[in-house]
Design a protein around this motif. Structure first.
Motif, PDB file in Angstrom:
ATOM      1  N   GLY A 174       0.794  -1.216   0.000  1.00 49.49           N
ATOM      2  CA  GLY A 174       0.000   0.000   0.000  1.00 49.49           C
ATOM      3  C   GLY A 174       0.829   1.268   0.000  1.00 49.49           C
ATOM      4  O   GLY A 174       2.042   1.247  -0.198  1.00 49.49           O
ATOM      5  N   ALA A 175       0.131   2.379   0.245  1.00 50.25           N
ATOM      6  CA  ALA A 175       0.772   3.683   0.229  1.00 50.25           C
ATOM      7  C   ALA A 175       1.646   3.882   1.465  1.00 50.25           C
ATOM      8  O   ALA A 175       1.273   3.489   2.579  1.00 50.25           O
ATOM      9  CB  ALA A 175      -0.278   4.785   0.160  1.00 50.25           C
ATOM     10  N   LEU A 176       2.804   4.472   1.276  1.00 47.82           N
ATOM     11  CA  LEU A 176       3.695   4.828   2.374  1.00 47.82           C
ATOM     12  C   LEU A 176       3.082   6.004   3.132  1.00 47.82           C
ATOM     13  O   LEU A 176       2.774   7.037   2.535  1.00 47.82           O
ATOM     14  CB  LEU A 176       5.069   5.209   1.817  1.00 47.82           C
ATOM     15  CG  LEU A 176       6.217   5.402   2.808  1.00 47.82           C
ATOM     16  CD1 LEU A 176       6.595   4.065   3.442  1.00 47.82           C
ATOM     17  CD2 LEU A 176       7.416   6.014   2.110  1.00 47.82           C
ATOM     18  N   THR A 177       2.882   5.861   4.431  1.00 45.21           N
ATOM     19  CA  THR A 177       2.202   6.896   5.202  1.00 45.21           C
ATOM     20  C   THR A 177       3.170   7.980   5.669  1.00 45.21           C
ATOM     21  O   THR A 177       4.386   7.782   5.702  1.00 45.21           O
ATOM     22  CB  THR A 177       1.509   6.288   6.429  1.00 45.21           C
ATOM     23  OG1 THR A 177       2.516   5.787   7.330  1.00 45.21           O
ATOM     24  CG2 THR A 177       0.576   5.151   6.027  1.00 45.21           C
ATOM     25  N   ALA A 292      -2.961   3.003  -6.453  1.00 43.72           N
ATOM     26  CA  ALA A 292      -2.477   1.906  -5.611  1.00 43.72           C
ATOM     27  C   ALA A 292      -1.432   2.372  -4.611  1.00 43.72           C
ATOM     28  O   ALA A 292      -1.330   1.826  -3.510  1.00 43.72           O
ATOM     29  CB  ALA A 292      -1.902   0.795  -6.490  1.00 43.72           C
ATOM     30  N   PHE A 293      -0.665   3.414  -4.984  1.00 45.51           N
ATOM     31  CA  PHE A 293       0.416   3.878  -4.113  1.00 45.51           C
ATOM     32  C   PHE A 293       0.179   5.283  -3.548  1.00 45.51           C
ATOM     33  O   PHE A 293       1.034   5.811  -2.848  1.00 45.51           O
ATOM     34  CB  PHE A 293       1.742   3.833  -4.874  1.00 45.51           C
ATOM     35  CG  PHE A 293       2.204   2.429  -5.177  1.00 45.51           C
ATOM     36  CD1 PHE A 293       2.894   1.691  -4.229  1.00 45.51           C
ATOM     37  CD2 PHE A 293       1.904   1.837  -6.388  1.00 45.51           C
ATOM     38  CE1 PHE A 293       3.298   0.389  -4.493  1.00 45.51           C
ATOM     39  CE2 PHE A 293       2.302   0.534  -6.673  1.00 45.51           C
ATOM     40  CZ  PHE A 293       2.999  -0.190  -5.722  1.00 45.51           C
ATOM     41  N   GLY A 294      -0.980   5.879  -3.854  1.00 47.34           N
ATOM     42  CA  GLY A 294      -1.321   7.173  -3.265  1.00 47.34           C
ATOM     43  C   GLY A 294      -0.380   8.286  -3.654  1.00 47.34           C
ATOM     44  O   GLY A 294       0.064   9.064  -2.800  1.00 47.34           O
ATOM     45  N   VAL A 295      -0.044   8.377  -4.948  1.00 46.11           N
ATOM     46  CA  VAL A 295       0.864   9.412  -5.436  1.00 46.11           C
ATOM     47  C   VAL A 295       0.163  10.219  -6.521  1.00 46.11           C
ATOM     48  O   VAL A 295      -0.980   9.939  -6.884  1.00 46.11           O
ATOM     49  CB  VAL A 295       2.166   8.791  -6.000  1.00 46.11           C
ATOM     50  CG1 VAL A 295       2.944   8.092  -4.890  1.00 46.11           C
ATOM     51  CG2 VAL A 295       1.866   7.810  -7.131  1.00 46.11           C
ATOM     52  N   THR A 296       0.845  11.216  -7.051  1.00 48.07           N
ATOM     53  CA  THR A 296       0.265  12.018  -8.121  1.00 48.07           C
ATOM     54  C   THR A 296       0.353  11.262  -9.449  1.00 48.07           C
ATOM     55  O   THR A 296       1.128  10.319  -9.608  1.00 48.07           O
ATOM     56  CB  THR A 296       1.007  13.353  -8.283  1.00 48.07           C
ATOM     57  OG1 THR A 296       2.357  13.087  -8.710  1.00 48.07           O
ATOM     58  CG2 THR A 296       1.027  14.128  -6.974  1.00 48.07           C
ATOM     59  N   HIS A 297      -0.449  11.702 -10.404  1.00 48.63           N
ATOM     60  CA  HIS A 297      -0.441  11.077 -11.726  1.00 48.63           C
ATOM     61  C   HIS A 297       0.935  11.197 -12.370  1.00 48.63           C
ATOM     62  O   HIS A 297       1.438  10.244 -12.971  1.00 48.63           O
ATOM     63  CB  HIS A 297      -1.501  11.745 -12.610  1.00 48.63           C
ATOM     64  CG  HIS A 297      -1.887  10.937 -13.807  1.00 48.63           C
ATOM     65  ND1 HIS A 297      -2.892  10.002 -13.778  1.00 48.63           N
ATOM     66  CD2 HIS A 297      -1.391  10.911 -15.077  1.00 48.63           C
ATOM     67  CE1 HIS A 297      -3.014   9.438 -14.969  1.00 48.63           C
ATOM     68  NE2 HIS A 297      -2.106   9.968 -15.773  1.00 48.63           N
TER      69      HIS A 297
END
Length: 482
Positions: A174-177, A292-297
């Protein structure tokens, strides 16, 4: 060659040191070694290399081991100063002064020699910190892009480092918090602090003395960029960066810290597994990878350039294009015919009007990606484009592949297709005949200056950074760290 010259000078200095300590004159030692004093003098001055077969005899005569001669440092402080003076006087900055080189004799006091060396070092430092011209910046950026293209835009050693650092805080999926990023900083001995008075010329500041990394306010909407900024600041320390000695080195460091941050936010093992599964399903999409990784496009698309060729054998292209059609960032290893100037630089060049990167922003619905096949002079390409806006205005992010690889991507079924013959001016740069006939002599536009292209970069240890602002900032914030 420069390294060999330096080694020869150091070896010569060590031989002179041990000869003097052993009480040999040049003539006497030359006779002992069955050579000439002039040959021995050339060796001691670093102007004649020592052959491997000569080293045992030299060492024996000087009553030292061969390894004693081959040490990489000067034999004493005086020799170190003399070697540094010789190096500085052999450089281009000293040659430009038009001043004869100073010949150092035994009678020259060591403090005077030290002052002379320090003066030349300061001149050398100022020369290296001179402003980078736009031409220099563009050329350095082009060379860097070519080097990365040759290695599929991948840096495996940084991927491995990122996996190690991320694994140390127990992150697996998952996304790194933000909390995990803070723990990574703590492992390195740093505390993350969010302040609202960072100098305008900086994105973050690392206080090495007090173990602090200063970042913009945590109240930034979404805050996704703060993770990346913190990781970039940590990367400088993990990668052992020093103040850059050239604009090219500055760009290389920027690339490496951005790569490290992306490799932490989208770790290689997890990311490759995700992309492999999506490829097997013929459902690759930047938007899925992004979510999936909570980042920008943009971050997701750039990270895919690091991984798809190296691990899945898919050649790709990436573009960030402004609303005026000018390229801000670009990468390709699929031979997409990017517009370029005479130096090979693509930044600031305008892409074809028929590319999806240009027209995607004209759609009424911009939340979804736009897809298109484009026939070019280098073949047919499939591209997917997402639009957005920021402080510099609207922009588009394009990710694409050659026609044969479109089968792996969602959106391949699009019926949108254009033919681009750029750089042929008749493609899109020459106005239609009726418009040209009506307006060519009746219009006088006033062009907007692209100052970012013309302006040189301010000088300083770090290009574009105001050292005074940084030091004043740290002075304000160290009171509560003492």
């Amino acid at each position: 060659m420069q390294v060999d010259d330096d080694n020869a000078r150091i070896l010569g200095a060590r031989i002179r040191h041990f000869r003097t300590r052993a009480g040999w004159t040049l003539t006497a030692l030359a006779a002992e070694l069955r050579t000439t004093a002039s040959t021995l003098s050339l060796i001691e001055n670093g102007k004649r290399p020592v052959r491997a077969a000569e080293l045992p005899g030299l060492a024996s005569a000087l009553r030292v081991e061969v390894l004693d001669l081959l040490q990489a440092e000067a034999p004493d402080p005086r020799s170190a100063l003399e070697l540094e003076l010789q190096r500085l006087q052999g450089g281009p900055q000293y040659a430009a002064l038009g001043v004869p080189p100073v010949r150092v004799s035994k009678s020259l006091p060591q403090d005077a020699l030290a002052a002379l060396v320090r003066t030349l070092q300061e001149l050398d430092r100022k020369a290296r910190e001179a402003s980078a011209t736009p031409e220099e910046a563009r050329r350095a950026n082009t060379e860097l892009r070519d080097r990365m293209r040759a290695r599929n835009n991948a840096i495996p050693e940084i991927d491995a480092l990122a996996e190690e650092v991320v694994g140390a805080v127990g992150h697996e999926v998952g996304a790194l918090t933000h909390r995990e990023v803070s723990r990574m900083a703590e492992h390195l001995g740093f505390t993350l602090l969010y302040v609202d008075d960072l100098p305008h010329s900086t994105r973050s500041i690392t206080d090495l003395a007090n173990g602090r990394i200063y970042l913009p306010p945590a109240s930034i909407p979404g805050g996704h960029g703060l993770r990346s900024m913190a990781l970039q600041a940590m990367a400088h320390r993990l990668l052992g960066h020093q103040p850059p000695s050239s604009y090219a080195e500055f760009l290389q460091q920027r690339l490496e810290i951005n790569y490290f941050a992306a490799a932490c936010l989208m770790p290689r093992k997890q990311a490759v597994g995700f992309l492999t599964e999506a490829k097997a399903s013929r459902d690759l999409a930047v938007e899925d990878f992004r979510d999936a990784f909570g980042v920008t496009h943009e971050s997701a698309a750039l990270r895919m350039t690091n991984l798809l060729t190296e691990h899945l054998g898919v050649r790709v292209h990436f573009l960030r294009v402004g609303e005026d059609g000018a390229i801000y960032k670009a990468y390709e290893n699929d031979d997409l015919p990017l517009p370029a100037d005479v130096t090979g630089a693509v930044e600031g060049q305008v892409v074809c009007r028929k590319w999806v990167a240009r027209w995607a922003g004209d759609r009424s619905a911009r939340t979804s990606e736009a897809h298109q096949y484009t026939d070019t002079t280098a073949g047919t390409y499939w591209s997917s484009t997402q639009t957005g806006s920021g402080p510099e205005g609207a922009f588009s992010i394009t990710f694409g592949v050659r026609f044969d690889d479109a089968k792996w991507f969602r959106g391949r079924e699009t019926t949108e297709r254009q033919v681009s013959t750029c750089p042929d001016e008749s493609c899109c740069r020459r106005p239609p005949a009726p418009l040209a006939s009506r307006w060519s002599d009746a219009a006088w536009p006033s062009a907007r200056m692209h100052t970012r292209v013309l302006a040189s970069l301010p000088s300083g240890r770090f290009p574009g950074v105001d050292d005074t602002e940084v030091f004043e900032f740290l002075e304000r914030h160290t009171g509560d760290a003492a």
